[in-house]
Design an enzyme around this catalytic site. Sequence first.
Site, PDB file in Angstrom:
ATOM      1  N   LYS A   1      -0.820  14.265   2.237  1.00 26.24           N
ATOM      2  CA  LYS A   1      -0.651  15.428   1.362  1.00 26.24           C
ATOM      3  C   LYS A   1      -1.352  16.643   1.978  1.00 26.24           C
ATOM      4  O   LYS A   1      -0.835  17.754   1.952  1.00 26.24           O
ATOM      5  CB  LYS A   1      -1.230  15.159  -0.032  1.00 26.24           C
ATOM      6  CG  LYS A   1      -0.301  14.376  -0.927  1.00 26.24           C
ATOM      7  CD  LYS A   1      -0.573  14.699  -2.396  1.00 26.24           C
ATOM      8  CE  LYS A   1       0.126  13.774  -3.346  1.00 26.24           C
ATOM      9  NZ  LYS A   1       1.537  13.859  -3.497  1.00 26.24           N
TER      10      LYS A   1
ATOM     11  N   LYS B   1       9.668   6.901   3.270  1.00 25.69           N
ATOM     12  CA  LYS B   1       9.778   5.869   2.229  1.00 25.69           C
ATOM     13  C   LYS B   1      10.460   6.446   0.973  1.00 25.69           C
ATOM     14  O   LYS B   1      10.353   7.649   0.709  1.00 25.69           O
ATOM     15  CB  LYS B   1       8.380   5.305   1.991  1.00 25.69           C
ATOM     16  CG  LYS B   1       7.789   5.458   0.667  1.00 25.69           C
ATOM     17  CD  LYS B   1       6.371   5.034   0.557  1.00 25.69           C
ATOM     18  CE  LYS B   1       5.729   6.084  -0.341  1.00 25.69           C
ATOM     19  NZ  LYS B   1       4.636   5.777  -1.110  1.00 25.69           N
TER      20      LYS B   1
ATOM     21  N   LYS C   1       9.057   8.811  -5.565  1.00 26.93           N
ATOM     22  CA  LYS C   1       9.356   9.598  -6.769  1.00 26.93           C
ATOM     23  C   LYS C   1       9.424  11.081  -6.454  1.00 26.93           C
ATOM     24  O   LYS C   1      10.043  11.854  -7.168  1.00 26.93           O
ATOM     25  CB  LYS C   1       8.251   9.380  -7.822  1.00 26.93           C
ATOM     26  CG  LYS C   1       8.182   7.984  -8.361  1.00 26.93           C
ATOM     27  CD  LYS C   1       6.805   7.719  -8.998  1.00 26.93           C
ATOM     28  CE  LYS C   1       6.530   6.232  -9.064  1.00 26.93           C
ATOM     29  NZ  LYS C   1       5.125   5.899  -8.800  1.00 26.93           N
TER      30      LYS C   1
HETATM   31  P1  TYM Z   1       2.817   3.454  -7.059  1.00 28.80           P
HETATM   32  O1  TYM Z   1       2.992   3.818  -8.491  1.00 28.80           O
HETATM   33  O2  TYM Z   1       2.993   4.512  -6.042  1.00 28.80           O
HETATM   34  O3  TYM Z   1       3.797   2.278  -6.715  1.00 28.80           O
HETATM   35  C1  TYM Z   1       3.879   1.113  -7.534  1.00 28.80           C
HETATM   36  C2  TYM Z   1       4.211  -0.095  -6.679  1.00 28.80           C
HETATM   37  O4  TYM Z   1       5.475   0.113  -6.028  1.00 28.80           O
HETATM   38  C3  TYM Z   1       5.334  -0.033  -4.623  1.00 28.80           C
HETATM   39  N1  TYM Z   1       6.245   0.925  -3.951  1.00 28.80           N
HETATM   40  C4  TYM Z   1       7.155   0.557  -3.053  1.00 28.80           C
HETATM   41  N2  TYM Z   1       7.491  -0.644  -2.548  1.00 28.80           N
HETATM   42  C5  TYM Z   1       8.500  -0.672  -1.652  1.00 28.80           C
HETATM   43  N3  TYM Z   1       9.168   0.434  -1.228  1.00 28.80           N
HETATM   44  C6  TYM Z   1       8.857   1.658  -1.708  1.00 28.80           C
HETATM   45  N4  TYM Z   1       9.529   2.733  -1.296  1.00 28.80           N
HETATM   46  C7  TYM Z   1       7.821   1.759  -2.669  1.00 28.80           C
HETATM   47  N5  TYM Z   1       7.259   2.795  -3.336  1.00 28.80           N
HETATM   48  C8  TYM Z   1       6.292   2.261  -4.119  1.00 28.80           C
HETATM   49  C9  TYM Z   1       3.873   0.314  -4.331  1.00 28.80           C
HETATM   50  O5  TYM Z   1       3.436  -0.222  -3.122  1.00 28.80           O
HETATM   51  C10 TYM Z   1       3.179  -0.296  -5.540  1.00 28.80           C
HETATM   52  O6  TYM Z   1       2.950  -1.673  -5.357  1.00 28.80           O
HETATM   53  N6  TYM Z   1      -2.158   3.244  -6.652  1.00 28.80           N
HETATM   54  C11 TYM Z   1      -0.974   2.518  -7.083  1.00 28.80           C
HETATM   55  C12 TYM Z   1      -1.057   2.093  -8.525  1.00 28.80           C
HETATM   56  C13 TYM Z   1      -2.297   1.328  -8.838  1.00 28.80           C
HETATM   57  C14 TYM Z   1      -2.546  -0.041  -8.530  1.00 28.80           C
HETATM   58  C15 TYM Z   1      -3.845  -0.298  -9.033  1.00 28.80           C
HETATM   59  C16 TYM Z   1      -1.791  -1.021  -7.881  1.00 28.80           C
HETATM   60  C17 TYM Z   1      -3.378   1.820  -9.495  1.00 28.80           C
HETATM   61  N7  TYM Z   1      -4.326   0.857  -9.602  1.00 28.80           N
HETATM   62  C18 TYM Z   1      -4.443  -1.585  -8.880  1.00 28.80           C
HETATM   63  C19 TYM Z   1      -2.388  -2.296  -7.735  1.00 28.80           C
HETATM   64  C20 TYM Z   1      -3.675  -2.549  -8.244  1.00 28.80           C
HETATM   65  C21 TYM Z   1       0.239   3.414  -6.901  1.00 28.80           C
HETATM   66  O7  TYM Z   1       0.126   4.617  -6.877  1.00 28.80           O
HETATM   67  O8  TYM Z   1       1.417   2.732  -6.848  1.00 28.80           O
END
Ligand code: TYM
Length: 329
Positions: A111, A193, A196
């Site tokens: 970012k 990737k 959102k």
């Molecule tokens: P977030 O919300 O960005 O994504 C949620 C989950 O989706 C997976 N993901 C993907 N997998 C494959 N291809 C993609 N293009 C793709 N985009 C997203 C992410 O790897 C994730 O598993 N920080 C985390 C949320 C979080 C969390 C936690 C996760 C907060 N606390 C504790 C595990 C444990 C996040 O922003 O994920």
Amino acid sequence: MARMLSGIKPTGQLHLGNYIGALKHFVEYQDEYDMFTFIANLHCITVPQDPQELQKNLHDCVALYLACGLDPKRSTIFLQTDVKEHAQLGYIMCCHTYMGELNRMTQFKDKQAKGETNLSGGLYTYPALMAADILLYDPDYVPVGEDQKQHVELTRDVAERMNHRYGDLFKVPEPLIAKVGARIMSLSDPDRKMSKSDETNKGCIYLLDPLNAARKKIMSAKTDSLGVVHYDPENQPGISNLMQILSSLSNDRPFAEIEQEFAGKGYGDFKRAVADAVCATLEQIQNRYAEICASDLIETTLKEGAERASVLAAEKLSKVQKAIGMEIL
Ligand code: TYM
């Protein structure tokens, strides 16, 4: 029974990458593990949010967890802010995480590199909050997509540091990353990737996209001029990405089998098969989503989930505070 924990940050609508990389596995694992999944709403506000839109996204996220097959009887499903210990342990974790470690986190660096200004302090320190999210529950595994691996590794480092300093406080968890689909790429730019924050909206399939819109996005996905359905992420990133999507939506079908089926056929036929698989998945999720929205399942799920999660979280926070010397009585 071993425990698993994971969460999703609904800064926007959930997409196919979230489903294939994470949510689908939460559902698959819920019988085999003591599964904890939450909606990471504290993480959402690390970037500016419109309050009404955020509320809608949170609601849809819970509804989609359920619509994708998470069962509140078999999993503990909760909203992060309903368990206050996340923010409290998050602060303690922040005090045990070095700035050098936070500086190395690629999401923040990316970012910054894009020249985005007014990045919040919360965005910088969010891996420490994520460590708290995980360590509060002593999970054995954290199922995530590839982009979150670095954060789980930081969690392990901070847990080991605190265990070394204060005695045995936390279980040190393992990240669990699927072999196929852990990094679904944008359909319009397969070097990036699926995310959102896709400005064009063409590269990202949202779980609530109308089926004809989703089909159109697949049919116009960027490919190459080689004309062969072959798994080769380096030279054919678009086709390889579509193969990953097809494989993970059809019981991890081997790539060799997909290559064989489409040998000698054009990309049009292949894309139609991918679109059929995606639309079948979305249709099932969307039908269930509509039923869930018309019921009171969201309310009861979150209430029961928060009650269950709070018991473990309160116990862990108290243990940590005592070990650090923060409690008087
Ligand atoms: P977030 O919300 O960005 O994504 C949620 C989950 O989706 C997976 N993901 C993907 N997998 C494959 N291809 C993609 N293009 C793709 N985009 C997203 C992410 O790897 C994730 O598993 N920080 C985390 C949320 C979080 C969390 C936690 C996760 C907060 N606390 C504790 C595990 C444990 C996040 O922003 O994920």
